[in-house]
Design a protein around this motif. Sequence first.
Motif, short mmCIF file in Angstrom:
data_model
loop_
_atom_site.label_atom_id
_atom_site.label_comp_id
_atom_site.label_asym_id
_atom_site.label_seq_id
_atom_site.Cartn_x
_atom_site.Cartn_y
_atom_site.Cartn_z
N MET A 17 36.18 23.95 -15.58
CA MET A 17 34.72 23.96 -15.63
C MET A 17 34.22 22.71 -16.35
SD MET A 17 32.20 26.75 -17.42
CE MET A 17 30.54 26.30 -17.92
N ALA A 18 33.25 22.00 -15.77
CA ALA A 18 32.67 20.80 -16.37
C ALA A 18 31.40 21.17 -17.14
CB ALA A 18 32.34 19.77 -15.30
N ASP A 19 31.07 20.37 -18.15
CA ASP A 19 29.82 20.58 -18.89
C ASP A 19 28.62 20.27 -18.02
OD1 ASP A 19 31.22 21.08 -21.34
OD2 ASP A 19 31.44 18.92 -21.63
N ILE A 20 28.71 19.13 -17.31
CA ILE A 20 27.57 18.58 -16.58
C ILE A 20 27.92 18.39 -15.10
CG2 ILE A 20 25.99 16.61 -16.38
CD1 ILE A 20 25.57 18.08 -18.96
N GLY A 21 27.01 18.79 -14.24
CA GLY A 21 27.10 18.47 -12.83
C GLY A 21 26.05 17.42 -12.48
N ILE A 22 26.41 16.48 -11.63
CA ILE A 22 25.46 15.47 -11.15
C ILE A 22 25.12 15.77 -9.70
CG2 ILE A 22 25.09 13.03 -10.59
CD1 ILE A 22 26.97 12.31 -12.86
N ILE A 76 28.58 26.99 -6.93
CA ILE A 76 29.09 25.77 -7.57
C ILE A 76 28.28 25.47 -8.83
CG2 ILE A 76 29.40 23.28 -7.32
CD1 ILE A 76 31.42 24.84 -5.69
N ALA A 77 26.95 25.57 -8.73
CA ALA A 77 26.06 25.20 -9.84
C ALA A 77 26.28 26.08 -11.07
CB ALA A 77 24.61 25.29 -9.39
N ASN A 78 26.64 27.31 -10.86
CA ASN A 78 26.82 28.24 -11.98
C ASN A 78 27.99 27.89 -12.88
OD1 ASN A 78 24.61 29.85 -11.42
ND2 ASN A 78 25.76 31.30 -10.16
N GLN A 79 28.80 26.92 -12.48
CA GLN A 79 29.94 26.50 -13.30
C GLN A 79 29.51 25.60 -14.47
OE1 GLN A 79 33.24 24.87 -10.95
NE2 GLN A 79 32.28 25.73 -9.12
N TYR A 80 28.31 25.01 -14.38
CA TYR A 80 27.90 23.98 -15.34
C TYR A 80 26.96 24.53 -16.40
CZ TYR A 80 29.41 21.40 -11.19
OH TYR A 80 30.11 20.96 -10.11
N ASP A 81 26.98 23.86 -17.56
CA ASP A 81 25.99 24.15 -18.60
C ASP A 81 24.68 23.43 -18.32
OD1 ASP A 81 27.72 25.78 -20.27
OD2 ASP A 81 28.76 23.92 -20.78
N GLY A 82 24.76 22.29 -17.64
CA GLY A 82 23.57 21.53 -17.29
C GLY A 82 23.80 20.75 -16.01
#
Length: 362
Positions: free
Chosen positions: A1-6, A94-100
């Motif tokens: 899991m990544a902190d940030i998604g772009i 996919i988006a739910n994996q990120y904190d931001g």
Amino acid sequence: MADIGILTFQNTLNFGASLQCYALYNVIQQMGFDVQVINYNNPIIATREFLVPDRGLKSVIKVMLNKPKARKFEAFLHRMNVSPSCDKSNFKEIANQYDGIVVGSDQVWNPECTGYDTTYFLDLVDSPIVKLSYAASIGLNHFPDCGIDYGALLGQFSSLLVREKTASEEISRYVDKPINIVLDPTLLLSLDSWKNIVQIPRSVRGKRYVLVYSISESELSLRAARRIAKEKNLEIVFIQQYKFNRVKDAINMRNISPEEFVGLFLGADVAVVSSFHGLCFSIISGTDFLYASDSGKSSRASRLLDLMTLLGIERRSVSDYFNGEMIPLNWDQVFSKLDNERIRSRNALTNSLGLVRSSQAN
């Protein structure tokens, strides 16, 4: 899991779009975050970029001709940590994996560019995921009246950092919150950082040349390039973005990689550009340049002029050149202003990402 998604334009054959994604990814990573590019598939963009065929034989042929370039762009994309491919049906998963999630840069908020895809406004993303933008662009003076509730969507963003003054002014009509103007991500990385990925196309090695990268106004750009080449005894190198026609008196660059694109700017004696990112890489590399403005696209011309004004650059148009009114570039002044703007823009991004850190602590 990544902190940030772009979330940006990563499924592309556009040099500027690909390189701004790479730059933002690296800057956020340098700030200590685990970051991932969301591999979102927008079918309108994929068709426009000739990644997939539209109806008709001509489209199929263009997709086939683009295959070598597409493979190079795919390889460049995977210099970064990239999510599994997704579309509207599974974007939320996919988006739910990120904190931001950071939306930007490029014209992600231009509905005419995305086929009115509100995914780029994160309409499918719920709290507590922090919604941020960096150098997001509308690409138009005003949002089109198309039934999208811009105020509701933009109001969900915890931080709004945009690329142009026009975007700041337009968004302020819909939300009552601070909107800051920041540099395009490509300008946040130093020249040395870009040198780390540079590749020099074999056909220009050892040559001195004037580089032409023209999204519009190709004839005007080439007329200036031919005159410069004659004056300075240079060859002409022509980067083709979307067109398939060859320039007879130039070294034509059709299926080059993003790394080679950067290399061409770093090796040029002079560049003639009509695109925003062509201007960015002329400045990054300290390459003497002219720009050709598109009289039919005032928003494109304003993007170039806004950046030049910010960095104290005046009278560098092709018209100024032909009229003998061109002012020499003061690179010490330009780089000093650029350094200051880098610090300001990086601080703005750091503060925005701090909201993600705060959410992680809660």
